[in-house]
Design a protein around this motif. Sequence first.
Motif, mmCIF file in Angstrom:
data_model
loop_
_atom_site.group_PDB
_atom_site.id
_atom_site.type_symbol
_atom_site.label_atom_id
_atom_site.label_comp_id
_atom_site.label_asym_id
_atom_site.label_seq_id
_atom_site.Cartn_x
_atom_site.Cartn_y
_atom_site.Cartn_z
ATOM 1 N N UNK A 287 0.859 -1.182 0.000
ATOM 2 C CA UNK A 287 0.000 0.000 0.000
ATOM 3 C C UNK A 287 0.899 1.237 0.000
ATOM 4 N N UNK A 288 0.755 2.079 -0.999
ATOM 5 C CA UNK A 288 1.597 3.260 -1.138
ATOM 6 C C UNK A 288 1.020 4.495 -0.445
ATOM 7 N N UNK A 289 -0.308 4.590 -0.360
ATOM 8 C CA UNK A 289 -0.943 5.825 0.094
ATOM 9 C C UNK A 289 -1.509 5.668 1.500
ATOM 10 N N UNK A 290 -0.692 5.972 2.508
ATOM 11 C CA UNK A 290 -1.125 5.955 3.906
ATOM 12 C C UNK A 290 -0.873 7.344 4.471
ATOM 13 N N UNK A 291 -1.949 8.034 4.844
ATOM 14 C CA UNK A 291 -1.839 9.385 5.388
ATOM 15 C C UNK A 291 -2.185 9.358 6.866
ATOM 16 N N UNK A 292 -1.415 10.122 7.631
ATOM 17 C CA UNK A 292 -1.602 10.185 9.078
ATOM 18 C C UNK A 292 -1.750 11.644 9.475
ATOM 19 N N UNK A 293 -2.780 11.942 10.289
ATOM 20 C CA UNK A 293 -2.992 13.297 10.799
ATOM 21 C C UNK A 293 -3.072 13.253 12.309
ATOM 22 N N UNK A 294 -2.262 14.103 12.946
ATOM 23 C CA UNK A 294 -2.255 14.177 14.407
ATOM 24 C C UNK A 294 -2.985 15.434 14.855
ATOM 25 N N UNK A 295 -3.714 15.312 15.943
ATOM 26 C CA UNK A 295 -4.371 16.455 16.573
ATOM 27 C C UNK A 295 -3.780 16.594 17.973
ATOM 28 N N UNK A 296 -2.725 17.404 18.117
ATOM 29 C CA UNK A 296 -2.084 17.531 19.422
ATOM 30 C C UNK A 296 -2.966 18.288 20.421
ATOM 31 N N UNK A 297 -2.896 17.886 21.678
ATOM 32 C CA UNK A 297 -3.611 18.573 22.750
ATOM 33 C C UNK A 297 -2.707 18.618 23.971
ATOM 34 N N UNK A 298 -3.061 19.451 24.930
ATOM 35 C CA UNK A 298 -2.275 19.582 26.156
ATOM 36 C C UNK A 298 -2.920 18.711 27.225
ATOM 37 N N UNK A 299 -2.260 17.615 27.578
ATOM 38 C CA UNK A 299 -2.825 16.645 28.522
ATOM 39 C C UNK A 299 -2.960 17.237 29.917
ATOM 40 N N UNK A 300 -2.076 18.148 30.314
ATOM 41 C CA UNK A 300 -2.161 18.726 31.662
ATOM 42 C C UNK A 300 -3.419 19.582 31.813
ATOM 43 N N UNK A 301 -3.799 20.312 30.772
ATOM 44 C CA UNK A 301 -5.023 21.113 30.838
ATOM 45 C C UNK A 301 -6.260 20.230 30.861
ATOM 46 N N UNK A 302 -6.239 19.170 30.094
ATOM 47 C CA UNK A 302 -7.386 18.260 30.051
ATOM 48 C C UNK A 302 -7.582 17.601 31.409
ATOM 49 N N UNK A 303 -6.488 17.187 32.062
ATOM 50 C CA UNK A 303 -6.624 16.534 33.370
ATOM 51 C C UNK A 303 -7.091 17.527 34.428
ATOM 52 N N UNK A 304 -6.657 18.791 34.364
ATOM 53 C CA UNK A 304 -7.116 19.801 35.314
ATOM 54 C C UNK A 304 -8.595 20.092 35.120
#
Length: 190
Positions: free
Chosen positions: A162-179
């Motif tokens: 398979x030649x066409x594998x696209x990956x998209x990341x959605x970064x978030x701040x884990x410390x804010x989410x836990x607070x």
Amino acid sequence: MGGLRKFLQILFSLLVLLAVVATASIIYPIPYVSDFVDQYIVSNQMLVNTVIVLLSLAFIYFAVALIWALEAPAKSRTLKVSNDFGEVKVNRDTVVNAVHQELLDVKQVSHKDVTVKFGRKPENTKVTVNYAVDKNQAVQTISNKIQEKASLGAERVIGTNIQNVKVSAAPYDASQVSQQGRGQNQARVR
């Protein structure tokens, strides 16, 4: 679609619609329209030729659209894969599940969303993986690992590279989410 292209398509559609109405008013009398067409369009050979050209272009356009609709491959949920034992039909959900299984090892990410689109040939299959990751993690390294594992999972089911594998990341701040999560879990006093 670009603005100019959209404008030209709308303009062409309106001109074709006017040409159809003008032609129909000659065949079947339409009050006011038939008189206008007789007086101004039929008496002017250049306008008659313009209507004929517009209707010819519309006929060609709709004939090509009809042939394209009949001959174009449907977006299928299955893909025929040939192997040593013959031809096998692979379901899209099977490929999605195989990719999900491969991605279970990657514990640093969450909300893994896998999309698979089959091409005409098995090697033209497109795999897209969207995921969420803490911005303090090595996002590029994790993306490379996910891309490799997604490719491996899809290839294992389809049986080809398979030649066409696209990956998209959605970064978030884990410390804010836990607070925020701790703030919502506190007891309310009234």
